[in-house]
Design a protein around this motif. Structure first.
Motif, PDB file in Angstrom:
ATOM      1  N   ALA A 160      -4.856   4.996   1.452  1.00  0.00           N
ATOM      2  CA  ALA A 160      -6.180   5.293   0.899  1.00  0.00           C
ATOM      3  C   ALA A 160      -7.152   5.647   2.012  1.00  0.00           C
ATOM      4  CB  ALA A 160      -6.699   4.106   0.098  1.00  0.00           C
ATOM      5  N   GLY A 161      -7.072   4.931   3.142  1.00  0.00           N
ATOM      6  CA  GLY A 161      -7.929   5.244   4.281  1.00  0.00           C
ATOM      7  C   GLY A 161      -7.663   6.637   4.825  1.00  0.00           C
ATOM      8  N   GLY A 162      -6.384   7.004   4.879  1.00  0.00           N
ATOM      9  CA  GLY A 162      -6.033   8.350   5.339  1.00  0.00           C
ATOM     10  C   GLY A 162      -6.573   9.417   4.409  1.00  0.00           C
ATOM     11  N   ARG A 163      -6.454   9.170   3.099  1.00  0.00           N
ATOM     12  CA  ARG A 163      -6.997  10.135   2.134  1.00  0.00           C
ATOM     13  C   ARG A 163      -8.510  10.207   2.242  1.00  0.00           C
ATOM     14  NH1 ARG A 163      -3.318   7.597  -1.425  1.00  0.00           N
ATOM     15  NH2 ARG A 163      -5.064   6.492  -2.390  1.00  0.00           N
ATOM     16  N   LEU A 164      -9.156   9.042   2.413  1.00  0.00           N
ATOM     17  CA  LEU A 164     -10.611   9.012   2.543  1.00  0.00           C
ATOM     18  C   LEU A 164     -11.055   9.738   3.800  1.00  0.00           C
ATOM     19  CD1 LEU A 164     -13.239   7.932   1.319  1.00  0.00           C
ATOM     20  CD2 LEU A 164     -12.927   5.890   2.709  1.00  0.00           C
TER      21      LEU A 164
END
Length: 123
Positions: A45-49
């Protein structure tokens, strides 16, 4: 006899299959495994964000440059130096009629107004 053997082996196979499924699910629900899964999902999720934030920053930068070019063209900032811009207009936002400088009894350099009548002289 063949029927009993078939159903017995079918029951054993179903039991083994169900047992392995339950054991796998129980291993997935251990606290350690849940923590690892949560950490992996948080990293994803952090990578997508981060990717979305970078895309947003590039969009903002592109739109900012485009808008700056539009404003530059509209204001004629890139125009040749021999072309004159219109004179600046200044308007008073609020006129203060109560200012001491608008008072005829104001003495320059003094913080007091000069009064023709001083009450302290009567005592």
């Amino acid at each position: 006899m063949f029927r009993r053997t078939f159903w017995f082996s079918t029951g054993v196979a179903a039991g083994v299959w169900a047992t392995t499924k339950v054991n796998r699910k129980l291993k997935q629900l251990t606290p350690e495994n849940l923590a690892v899964t949560a950490a992996n999902k948080a990293l994803e999720a952090g990578g997508r964000l981060k990717d979305r934030a970078v895309d947003f920053a590039f969009d903002v930068r592109d739109n900012m440059a485009r808008r700056e070019a539009e404003l530059t063209d509209a204001l004629g900032i890139d125009a040749p130096a021999d072309r004159e811009l219109p004179a600046a207009r200044r308007h008073a936002a609020i006129e203060n009629h109560n200012s001491p400088k608008n008072n005829p009894r104001y003495v320059e350099g003094s913080t007091y107004l000069t009064h023709p009548y001083n009450r302290n002289e009567d005592h």
